[in-house]
Design an enzyme around this catalytic site. Structure first.
Site, PDB file in Angstrom:
ATOM      1  N   ASP A  13       0.817  -1.225   0.000  1.00  0.00           N
ATOM      2  CA  ASP A  13       0.000   0.000   0.000  1.00  0.00           C
ATOM      3  C   ASP A  13       0.848   1.270   0.000  1.00  0.00           C
ATOM      4  OD1 ASP A  13      -2.247  -1.713   0.307  1.00  0.00           O
ATOM      5  OD2 ASP A  13      -1.846  -1.802   2.455  1.00  0.00           O
ATOM      6  N   LYS A  16       2.214   2.305  -5.214  1.00  0.00           N
ATOM      7  CA  LYS A  16       2.856   1.856  -6.463  1.00  0.00           C
ATOM      8  C   LYS A  16       1.987   2.184  -7.677  1.00  0.00           C
ATOM      9  CE  LYS A  16       3.030  -2.251  -4.607  1.00  0.00           C
ATOM     10  NZ  LYS A  16       2.743  -1.964  -3.192  1.00  0.00           N
ATOM     11  N   GLY A  40      -4.485  -3.892  -4.187  1.00  0.00           N
ATOM     12  CA  GLY A  40      -5.442  -2.839  -4.556  1.00  0.00           C
ATOM     13  C   GLY A  40      -4.642  -1.604  -4.902  1.00  0.00           C
ATOM     14  N   GLN A 223       1.988  -5.785  -3.294  1.00  0.00           N
ATOM     15  CA  GLN A 223       2.393  -5.911  -1.875  1.00  0.00           C
ATOM     16  C   GLN A 223       3.756  -5.243  -1.643  1.00  0.00           C
ATOM     17  OE1 GLN A 223       1.210  -9.236  -3.312  1.00  0.00           O
ATOM     18  NE2 GLN A 223      -0.748  -8.308  -2.906  1.00  0.00           N
TER      19      GLN A 223
HETATM   20  P1  IMP Z   1      -2.863 -12.814   1.556  1.00  0.00           P
HETATM   21  O1  IMP Z   1      -1.911 -12.228   0.566  1.00  0.00           O
HETATM   22  O2  IMP Z   1      -4.313 -12.531   1.239  1.00  0.00           O
HETATM   23  O3  IMP Z   1      -2.605 -14.265   1.817  1.00  0.00           O
HETATM   24  O4  IMP Z   1      -2.611 -12.073   2.960  1.00  0.00           O
HETATM   25  C1  IMP Z   1      -1.412 -12.250   3.708  1.00  0.00           C
HETATM   26  C2  IMP Z   1      -1.005 -10.940   4.372  1.00  0.00           C
HETATM   27  O5  IMP Z   1      -0.601  -9.997   3.386  1.00  0.00           O
HETATM   28  C3  IMP Z   1      -2.143 -10.268   5.149  1.00  0.00           C
HETATM   29  O6  IMP Z   1      -1.593  -9.634   6.291  1.00  0.00           O
HETATM   30  C4  IMP Z   1      -2.655  -9.218   4.191  1.00  0.00           C
HETATM   31  O7  IMP Z   1      -3.286  -8.148   4.864  1.00  0.00           O
HETATM   32  C5  IMP Z   1      -1.364  -8.796   3.518  1.00  0.00           C
HETATM   33  N1  IMP Z   1      -1.580  -8.270   2.169  1.00  0.00           N
HETATM   34  C6  IMP Z   1      -1.886  -8.965   1.059  1.00  0.00           C
HETATM   35  N2  IMP Z   1      -2.001  -8.143   0.003  1.00  0.00           N
HETATM   36  C7  IMP Z   1      -1.752  -6.913   0.447  1.00  0.00           C
HETATM   37  C8  IMP Z   1      -1.681  -5.634  -0.192  1.00  0.00           C
HETATM   38  O8  IMP Z   1      -1.867  -5.478  -1.408  1.00  0.00           O
HETATM   39  N3  IMP Z   1      -1.370  -4.583   0.606  1.00  0.00           N
HETATM   40  C9  IMP Z   1      -1.128  -4.725   1.945  1.00  0.00           C
HETATM   41  N4  IMP Z   1      -1.171  -5.893   2.577  1.00  0.00           N
HETATM   42  C10 IMP Z   1      -1.481  -6.980   1.836  1.00  0.00           C
END
Ligand code: IMP
Length: 427
Positions: A13, A16, A40, A223
């Site tokens: 977040d 990017k 997102g 991410q």
């Molecule tokens: P997952 O990627 O849905 O398996 O989530 C694993 C961890 O990564 C969790 O703590 C999510 O909140 C975090 N996470 C996944 N995608 C994002 C992102 O695009 N931005 C921030 N945190 C993320």
């Protein structure tokens, strides 16, 4: 023309989407290389405001080919919705290409993501619930179904039957839930295949051709570094690599072709989900930053945890990514604060350390050591030249530049494309 990788340097977040949108006008190709619709990426441009989950943030530039790379896991339903939404809002998506090697998110992945989180109980990871972990686990366990499989219905049925037998055994015998229907999933994925077929192809050749034409190629990370399964706060991480190295694997491009690695840091830190965030502010300053910046997840709407800029983490991020330059986003959020803090070390078990520990048990015990700087307390959102920034803001940026050990190229002072200060050239 070069290849520039745009990398989340913190916990995701970082902004990017804005940076890619800004650079994409000059790019021949943008490749999204990791994650899935857990991401997102917010983009605000003349078309309006968008939250992109799977489409590369260069999609608004019609002369730019936008690739969803092999390193992404794709939920076809989410992708089709996103394409439809953009088309309805006047954005042409015919410049999209999907790697035939990208793995698909299947209904059992989403189901298992929720079931596994429940199974973890008090140690739940706080995933986005999009099936990302189970889909990447299947990829390496060789149970994946890939975008290219949608192009051959017979082979798809054969593959799905084999995989679903195994998945249904887990669903029914381990979790005690109902088995999923082969026929329903098959029919649904055949429909997705018909809709997405025009986009699915071998994509590495598109990148190669763009490079031969000397066009700019952007690698778009999803991410951030501390959600990397190897170097992040494991196990509180995501399941694919957001690092510059992940860009090579997830786009199918040699490391020797990457010329610039552009970090995206926020002027402070945020994290969504569980896991260590050493500089987290559980006080009114943290609440102020959250509300001022509307720090709520673009994908899940969850409140983000906020904290001061962590230069110990940032230095580690620079080391493992090899940043050649950085963008500092959301500087304007700090505009009204009288004093700012930067974490320059940690106190761990009575000792001062200057490195980012690998173990979450150690990270949980780390107490940040702060350096304090004066705030500038004037608005920066309309400033476009670095020299016009108030001296205290320049002092803050100069200090960050020294601490993260790479030049700061761009500073973002608002969400819109134009709200950007070009401090030093990226190339
Ligand atoms: P997952 O990627 O849905 O398996 O989530 C694993 C961890 O990564 C969790 O703590 C999510 O909140 C975090 N996470 C996944 N995608 C994002 C992102 O695009 N931005 C921030 N945190 C993320």
């Amino acid at each position: 023309m070069p290849v520039i990788a745009v990398i989340g340097a913190q916990w995701g977040d970082e902004g990017k989407g804005k940076v890619i949108d800004l650079l994409a006008e000059k790019a021949g190709v943008v490749v999204r290389f990791s994650g899935g619709d857990n991401a997102g990426h917010t983009v605000i441009n003349p078309f309006g405001e968008f939250a992109l989950h799977l489409l590369p943030s260069g999609i608004f530039s019609s002369q730019t080919i936008c690739i969803i790379g092999n390193g992404v896991v794709i939920n076809p339903a989410a992708l089709i919705d996103e394409i439809d939404l953009l088309n309805q809002r006047g954005v042409d998506t015919s410049n999209l290409a999907i790697s035939d090697r990208a793995n698909l998110i299947m209904p059992y992945h989403i189901l298992l993501d929720g079931l596994e989180e429940k199974w973890r109980g008090g140690k739940a990871l706080g995933t986005t619930g999009k099936g990302i972990g189970p889909a990447f686990a299947d990829k390496v366990a060789r149970y994946g179904i890939r975008a290219g499989d949608l192009l051959d219905k017979e082979a798809l049925l054969e593959r799905l039957r084999q995989v679903l037998d195994y998945k249904n055994a887990i669903l029914t015998k381990v979790y005690g839930v109902e088995a999923l229907s082969l026929d329903e999933i098959y029919q649904q994925y055949c429909q997705y295949g018909e809709r997405l077929a025009p986009y699915i192809r071998e994509t590495t050749v598109i990148v190669e051709e763009a490079l031969n034409r000397e066009e700019l190629v952007l690698l778009e990370g999803a991410q951030g570094t501390f959600l990397d399964p190897d170097f992040g706060t494991y196990p509180y991480t995501t399941s694919s690599s957001p690092l510059a190295g992940g860009g090579c694997l997830g786009a199918g491009i040699s490391p020797t072709r990457i010329n610039r690695i552009l970090a995206v840091f926020k002027a402070y830190c945020t994290r969504v989900g569980e896991g260590p965030l050493p500089t987290e502010l559980k006080d009114e300053t943290g609440d102020f930053i959250r509300e001022q910046a509307h720090e709520y997840g673009t994908t899940t709407g969850r409140p983000r945890r906020c904290g001061w800029f962590d230069a110990v983490a940032a230095r580690f991020s620079t080391r493992i990514n090899g940043f050649t330059g950085a963008t500092i986003t959301r500087l304007d959020i700090l505009d009204t604060l009288p004093r700012l803090k930067i974490c320059v070390g940690y106190q761990l078990d009575g000792k001062t350390i200057d490195y980012f520990p690998s173990s979450i048990a150690a990270l949980d015990k780390c107490q940040p050591i702060y350096e304090e700087l004066p705030g500038w307390q004037v608005p920066t959102t309309d400033i476009r030249e670095y020299e016009q920034l108030p001296p205290q803001a320049r002092q803050y940026i100069d200090r960050l530049e020294k601490l993260i050990s790479c030049p700061i190229n761009l500073i973002s002072v608002g969400p819109e494309r134009g709200q950007t200060i070009f401090k030093t050239p990226i190339l």
